[in-house]
Design a protein around this motif. Sequence first.
Motif, short mmCIF file in Angstrom:
data_model
loop_
_atom_site.label_atom_id
_atom_site.label_comp_id
_atom_site.label_asym_id
_atom_site.label_seq_id
_atom_site.Cartn_x
_atom_site.Cartn_y
_atom_site.Cartn_z
N GLU A 1 1.08 -1.36 -0.03
CA GLU A 1 0.50 0.20 -0.52
C GLU A 1 0.73 0.75 -0.14
O GLU A 1 0.43 1.88 0.03
CB GLU A 1 -1.30 -0.13 1.05
CG GLU A 1 -2.06 -1.46 1.49
CD GLU A 1 -2.36 -1.32 2.83
OE1 GLU A 1 -2.67 -0.42 3.20
OE2 GLU A 1 -3.83 -2.07 2.08
N LYS A 2 1.98 1.31 0.12
CA LYS A 2 2.74 1.93 0.45
C LYS A 2 4.32 2.00 -0.26
O LYS A 2 5.14 2.12 0.51
CB LYS A 2 3.42 2.73 2.29
CG LYS A 2 2.32 2.59 3.19
CD LYS A 2 2.00 3.47 4.39
CE LYS A 2 0.93 3.84 5.25
NZ LYS A 2 1.86 3.88 6.47
N THR A 4 7.22 2.47 -2.82
CA THR A 4 7.87 3.81 -3.23
C THR A 4 9.38 3.22 -4.83
O THR A 4 9.19 1.58 -4.39
CB THR A 4 8.85 4.05 -2.15
OG1 THR A 4 9.46 3.67 -1.64
CG2 THR A 4 7.64 5.05 -1.09
N ARG A 49 11.75 6.59 -12.44
CA ARG A 49 11.15 6.70 -11.89
C ARG A 49 11.34 7.76 -10.68
O ARG A 49 10.72 8.37 -10.05
CB ARG A 49 9.96 5.25 -10.94
CG ARG A 49 8.96 4.46 -12.13
CD ARG A 49 8.26 3.22 -11.10
NE ARG A 49 9.17 2.17 -11.26
CZ ARG A 49 9.87 1.41 -12.31
NH1 ARG A 49 8.90 1.09 -12.89
NH2 ARG A 49 10.86 0.64 -12.49
N SER A 53 10.07 11.03 -9.11
CA SER A 53 9.89 11.33 -7.66
C SER A 53 10.86 12.33 -7.02
O SER A 53 10.19 13.00 -6.07
CB SER A 53 9.81 9.41 -6.70
OG SER A 53 9.51 9.88 -5.28
N THR A 76 5.03 1.39 -12.36
CA THR A 76 4.46 2.67 -12.04
C THR A 76 3.51 3.01 -11.95
O THR A 76 3.23 3.83 -10.57
CB THR A 76 4.50 3.68 -13.88
OG1 THR A 76 6.03 3.20 -14.37
CG2 THR A 76 4.92 5.09 -13.54
N LYS A 77 1.75 1.89 -12.12
CA LYS A 77 1.31 2.24 -11.53
C LYS A 77 1.28 1.90 -9.89
O LYS A 77 0.77 2.34 -8.94
CB LYS A 77 0.04 1.58 -12.43
CG LYS A 77 0.35 1.89 -13.37
CD LYS A 77 -0.84 0.58 -14.68
CE LYS A 77 -1.48 0.99 -16.03
NZ LYS A 77 -2.85 0.16 -16.13
N HIS A 80 2.37 4.66 -8.09
CA HIS A 80 1.51 6.05 -8.56
C HIS A 80 2.60 6.83 -8.87
O HIS A 80 2.05 7.93 -8.79
CB HIS A 80 0.95 6.17 -7.35
CG HIS A 80 -0.05 5.44 -6.27
ND1 HIS A 80 -1.06 4.55 -6.55
CD2 HIS A 80 0.35 4.80 -5.44
CE1 HIS A 80 -1.45 3.20 -5.75
NE2 HIS A 80 -0.80 3.60 -5.24
N LEU A 81 2.88 6.49 -9.80
CA LEU A 81 3.80 7.82 -10.80
C LEU A 81 3.53 7.54 -11.79
O LEU A 81 4.40 8.26 -13.12
CB LEU A 81 5.58 7.38 -10.67
CG LEU A 81 5.97 7.95 -9.52
CD1 LEU A 81 7.18 7.49 -9.44
CD2 LEU A 81 5.64 8.96 -8.94
N GLU A 82 2.17 6.95 -12.71
CA GLU A 82 1.87 7.44 -13.90
C GLU A 82 1.52 7.91 -15.05
O GLU A 82 1.73 8.56 -15.93
CB GLU A 82 0.36 6.45 -14.05
CG GLU A 82 -1.09 6.42 -13.42
CD GLU A 82 -0.80 5.59 -12.33
OE1 GLU A 82 -1.83 5.42 -11.54
OE2 GLU A 82 0.11 5.64 -11.15
N GLU A 83 1.12 9.71 -13.94
CA GLU A 83 1.46 10.41 -13.97
C GLU A 83 2.56 11.72 -14.37
O GLU A 83 2.11 12.39 -15.64
CB GLU A 83 0.12 11.33 -13.82
CG GLU A 83 -1.16 11.32 -13.27
CD GLU A 83 -2.37 10.85 -14.04
OE1 GLU A 83 -1.70 12.32 -14.89
OE2 GLU A 83 -2.67 9.95 -14.57
#
Length: 244
Positions: A1-2, A4, A49, A53, A76-77, A80-83
Amino acid sequence: EKLTPIDLAAVDEFHVGGLEATKAFSEFMGFKPGMKVLDVGCGVGGPARYFASEHGVRANGIDLTEEFVRAAISLTKLVHLEEKASFEEGSALAMPFRKESFDAAYMFHVGMNIADKNALFQDVARVLKPGAKFSIYDVMRTNDEPISYPVPWAASGETSFVVKIEGYRKALEAVGFEVVHERGRREFGIQFFERNIARTAQGGPPILGLQLLMGERVPQMMQNTLGGMRHGIFEPVEMVAVKK
Protein backbone atom coordinates in the motif's frame (compact mmCIF):
# COMPACT_ATOMS: atom_id res chain seq x y z
CA GLU A 1 0.00 0.00 0.00
CA LYS A 2 2.95 2.33 0.60
CA LEU A 3 5.37 1.03 -2.03
CA THR A 4 7.95 3.60 -3.24
CA PRO A 5 10.46 3.66 -6.12
CA ILE A 6 13.26 3.13 -3.59
CA ASP A 7 11.67 -0.18 -2.56
CA LEU A 8 12.05 -1.45 -6.13
CA ALA A 9 15.65 -0.31 -6.60
CA ALA A 10 17.23 -3.72 -5.97
CA VAL A 11 15.65 -5.08 -9.14
CA ASP A 12 14.80 -2.12 -11.39
CA GLU A 13 18.09 -0.17 -11.16
CA PHE A 14 19.98 -2.86 -13.06
CA HIS A 15 23.22 -1.11 -13.97
CA VAL A 16 26.63 -1.14 -12.28
CA GLY A 17 26.17 0.43 -8.85
CA GLY A 18 22.37 0.39 -8.94
CA LEU A 19 20.60 3.19 -7.11
CA GLU A 20 23.86 4.40 -5.56
CA ALA A 21 25.24 5.05 -9.04
CA THR A 22 22.02 6.78 -10.13
CA LYS A 23 22.13 9.15 -7.16
CA ALA A 24 25.81 9.98 -7.69
CA PHE A 25 25.40 10.65 -11.42
CA SER A 26 22.30 12.79 -10.90
CA GLU A 27 24.55 15.52 -9.46
CA PHE A 28 25.86 16.16 -12.99
CA MET A 29 22.63 15.70 -14.97
CA GLY A 30 21.11 19.12 -14.29
CA PHE A 31 17.53 18.01 -13.68
CA LYS A 32 15.01 20.59 -12.46
CA PRO A 33 11.34 20.14 -11.48
CA GLY A 34 9.01 20.23 -14.45
CA MET A 35 11.60 19.23 -17.04
CA LYS A 36 10.50 16.85 -19.78
CA VAL A 37 13.16 14.14 -19.76
CA LEU A 38 13.78 11.24 -22.15
CA ASP A 39 14.97 7.84 -20.89
CA VAL A 40 16.62 6.07 -23.85
CA GLY A 41 16.46 2.29 -23.43
CA CYS A 42 14.44 2.56 -20.23
CA GLY A 43 14.31 -1.14 -19.36
CA VAL A 44 11.75 -1.66 -16.59
CA GLY A 45 11.88 2.04 -15.72
CA GLY A 46 13.82 2.28 -12.45
CA PRO A 47 15.76 5.49 -13.12
CA ALA A 48 12.71 7.15 -14.70
CA ARG A 49 10.62 6.50 -11.58
CA TYR A 50 13.44 7.67 -9.32
CA PHE A 51 13.96 10.93 -11.23
CA ALA A 52 10.22 11.57 -11.42
CA SER A 53 9.82 10.99 -7.70
CA GLU A 54 12.97 12.66 -6.36
CA HIS A 55 13.63 15.41 -8.94
CA GLY A 56 10.10 16.25 -10.07
CA VAL A 57 10.73 15.69 -13.77
CA ARG A 58 8.27 14.29 -16.32
CA ALA A 59 10.00 11.15 -17.61
CA ASN A 60 9.28 9.49 -20.96
CA GLY A 61 10.91 6.09 -21.48
CA ILE A 62 11.39 4.13 -24.69
CA ASP A 63 12.67 0.57 -25.03
CA LEU A 64 12.86 -2.01 -27.81
CA THR A 65 11.81 -4.89 -25.52
CA GLU A 66 8.03 -5.13 -25.22
CA GLU A 67 8.17 -7.14 -21.97
CA PHE A 68 10.30 -4.47 -20.31
CA VAL A 69 7.85 -1.76 -21.32
CA ARG A 70 4.89 -3.72 -19.93
CA ALA A 71 6.77 -4.25 -16.66
CA ALA A 72 7.73 -0.55 -16.51
CA ILE A 73 4.10 0.52 -16.89
CA SER A 74 2.91 -1.98 -14.27
CA LEU A 75 5.56 -1.04 -11.71
CA THR A 76 4.91 2.65 -12.24
CA LYS A 77 1.23 2.14 -11.43
CA LEU A 78 2.20 0.29 -8.24
CA VAL A 79 4.08 3.35 -6.97
CA HIS A 80 1.42 5.79 -8.24
CA LEU A 81 3.71 7.67 -10.65
CA GLU A 82 1.82 7.07 -13.89
CA GLU A 83 1.14 10.81 -14.19
CA LYS A 84 4.88 11.56 -14.05
CA ALA A 85 6.48 8.64 -15.90
CA SER A 86 5.32 6.98 -19.12
CA PHE A 87 6.83 4.26 -21.31
CA GLU A 88 6.49 3.00 -24.86
CA GLU A 89 7.99 0.40 -27.14
CA GLY A 90 10.26 1.65 -29.90
CA SER A 91 13.76 1.84 -31.36
CA ALA A 92 16.30 4.33 -30.01
CA LEU A 93 17.51 4.75 -33.61
CA ALA A 94 14.14 6.06 -34.84
CA MET A 95 12.22 7.47 -31.89
CA PRO A 96 8.58 8.54 -32.36
CA PHE A 97 9.11 11.98 -30.82
CA ARG A 98 9.02 15.45 -32.34
CA LYS A 99 12.12 17.52 -33.00
CA GLU A 100 13.39 19.48 -29.96
CA SER A 101 10.66 18.12 -27.66
CA PHE A 102 12.79 17.23 -24.59
CA ASP A 103 14.65 19.34 -22.01
CA ALA A 104 17.15 16.56 -21.23
CA ALA A 105 17.89 12.91 -22.02
CA TYR A 106 19.86 10.06 -20.52
CA MET A 107 20.68 6.39 -21.05
CA PHE A 108 21.99 3.84 -18.56
CA HIS A 109 23.79 0.76 -19.93
CA VAL A 110 22.24 0.94 -23.38
CA GLY A 111 25.05 1.81 -25.78
CA MET A 112 26.74 -1.56 -25.24
CA ASN A 113 23.91 -3.17 -27.24
CA ILE A 114 23.85 -0.67 -30.13
CA ALA A 115 26.49 -0.89 -32.86
CA ASP A 116 25.70 2.38 -34.66
CA LYS A 117 26.31 4.94 -31.95
CA ASN A 118 26.39 7.79 -34.46
CA ALA A 119 22.80 7.00 -35.49
CA LEU A 120 21.78 6.66 -31.84
CA PHE A 121 23.26 10.00 -30.83
CA GLN A 122 21.92 11.67 -33.97
CA ASP A 123 18.35 10.77 -33.07
CA VAL A 124 18.85 11.85 -29.45
CA ALA A 125 20.19 15.19 -30.71
CA ARG A 126 17.13 15.54 -32.94
CA VAL A 127 14.64 15.33 -30.07
CA LEU A 128 16.60 17.53 -27.63
CA LYS A 129 16.29 21.29 -27.33
CA PRO A 130 19.45 23.38 -27.89
CA GLY A 131 21.48 23.57 -24.71
CA ALA A 132 19.96 20.36 -23.33
CA LYS A 133 22.12 17.78 -21.54
CA PHE A 134 22.44 14.17 -22.68
CA SER A 135 23.79 12.00 -19.84
CA ILE A 136 25.28 8.56 -20.49
CA TYR A 137 26.25 5.84 -18.02
CA ASP A 138 27.65 2.91 -20.00
CA VAL A 139 30.26 0.20 -19.75
CA MET A 140 33.19 1.20 -21.98
CA ARG A 141 36.37 -0.58 -23.00
CA THR A 142 39.72 0.30 -21.48
CA ASN A 143 41.74 -2.22 -23.52
CA ASP A 144 41.22 -4.64 -26.41
CA GLU A 145 41.35 -7.94 -24.51
CA PRO A 146 38.42 -10.31 -25.11
CA ILE A 147 35.35 -10.10 -22.86
CA SER A 148 34.20 -13.25 -21.07
CA TYR A 149 30.49 -13.93 -21.62
CA PRO A 150 27.78 -13.96 -20.44
CA VAL A 151 27.60 -10.46 -18.97
CA PRO A 152 24.42 -8.60 -17.97
CA TRP A 153 24.08 -6.86 -21.34
CA ALA A 154 24.90 -9.81 -23.61
CA ALA A 155 25.04 -13.59 -23.67
CA SER A 156 27.73 -13.51 -26.39
CA GLY A 157 29.80 -11.13 -28.47
CA GLU A 158 27.14 -11.10 -31.19
CA THR A 159 25.04 -8.56 -29.28
CA SER A 160 27.85 -6.76 -27.43
CA PHE A 161 29.18 -3.49 -28.87
CA VAL A 162 31.39 -2.14 -26.10
CA VAL A 163 33.79 0.56 -27.32
CA LYS A 164 36.30 2.92 -25.73
CA ILE A 165 35.34 6.33 -24.40
CA GLU A 166 37.00 7.93 -27.44
CA GLY A 167 34.41 6.25 -29.64
CA TYR A 168 31.59 7.81 -27.64
CA ARG A 169 33.26 11.20 -27.64
CA LYS A 170 33.79 11.22 -31.41
CA ALA A 171 30.25 10.05 -32.12
CA LEU A 172 28.76 12.69 -29.82
CA GLU A 173 30.83 15.50 -31.27
CA ALA A 174 30.03 14.39 -34.82
CA VAL A 175 26.31 15.08 -34.29
CA GLY A 176 26.64 18.39 -32.47
CA PHE A 177 27.26 17.59 -28.81
CA GLU A 178 29.98 18.99 -26.56
CA VAL A 179 31.21 16.66 -23.81
CA VAL A 180 31.32 18.52 -20.47
CA HIS A 181 31.76 15.68 -17.95
CA GLU A 182 33.58 12.35 -17.95
CA ARG A 183 34.23 10.08 -14.98
CA GLY A 184 35.39 6.47 -14.91
CA ARG A 185 33.89 4.43 -12.06
CA ARG A 186 36.04 1.29 -12.14
CA GLU A 187 36.86 1.08 -8.41
CA PHE A 188 33.28 1.93 -7.48
CA GLY A 189 32.05 -0.83 -9.80
CA ILE A 190 34.49 -3.40 -8.41
CA GLN A 191 33.46 -2.65 -4.84
CA PHE A 192 29.77 -2.84 -5.78
CA PHE A 193 30.11 -6.31 -7.32
CA GLU A 194 32.38 -7.60 -4.55
CA ARG A 195 29.80 -6.60 -1.94
CA ASN A 196 26.93 -8.19 -3.84
CA ILE A 197 28.77 -11.43 -4.58
CA ALA A 198 29.83 -11.74 -0.92
CA ARG A 199 26.29 -11.03 0.30
CA THR A 200 24.83 -13.65 -2.05
CA ALA A 201 27.44 -16.24 -1.01
CA GLN A 202 26.54 -15.70 2.63
CA GLY A 203 22.76 -15.50 2.48
CA GLY A 204 21.69 -16.53 -1.01
CA PRO A 205 20.14 -14.27 -3.64
CA PRO A 206 17.87 -11.51 -2.33
CA ILE A 207 14.10 -11.76 -2.78
CA LEU A 208 14.27 -8.69 -5.02
CA GLY A 209 17.33 -9.18 -7.21
CA LEU A 210 18.63 -9.32 -10.76
CA GLN A 211 17.78 -13.03 -11.02
CA LEU A 212 14.16 -11.92 -11.53
CA LEU A 213 15.19 -10.22 -14.77
CA MET A 214 18.10 -12.32 -16.01
CA GLY A 215 17.56 -15.77 -14.58
CA GLU A 216 19.93 -18.36 -13.16
CA ARG A 217 23.03 -17.10 -14.99
CA VAL A 218 23.25 -13.94 -12.84
CA PRO A 219 26.11 -15.28 -10.62
CA GLN A 220 28.22 -16.04 -13.71
CA MET A 221 27.36 -12.65 -15.24
CA MET A 222 28.40 -10.90 -12.04
CA GLN A 223 31.70 -12.81 -11.86
CA ASN A 224 32.48 -12.06 -15.51
CA THR A 225 31.69 -8.36 -15.05
CA LEU A 226 33.81 -8.17 -11.92
CA GLY A 227 36.65 -9.97 -13.71
CA GLY A 228 36.45 -7.60 -16.67
CA MET A 229 36.76 -4.58 -14.40
CA ARG A 230 39.54 -6.11 -12.29
CA HIS A 231 41.58 -6.90 -15.40
CA GLY A 232 41.04 -3.45 -16.87
CA ILE A 233 39.09 -4.69 -19.90
CA PHE A 234 36.16 -2.35 -19.31
CA GLU A 235 34.69 0.00 -16.72
CA PRO A 236 31.45 1.91 -16.10
CA VAL A 237 31.80 5.52 -17.28
CA GLU A 238 29.71 8.65 -16.77
CA MET A 239 29.51 11.15 -19.63
CA VAL A 240 27.46 14.33 -19.97
CA ALA A 241 27.21 16.10 -23.32
CA VAL A 242 25.43 19.35 -24.16
CA LYS A 243 23.64 19.89 -27.45
CA LYS A 244 25.08 22.95 -29.15
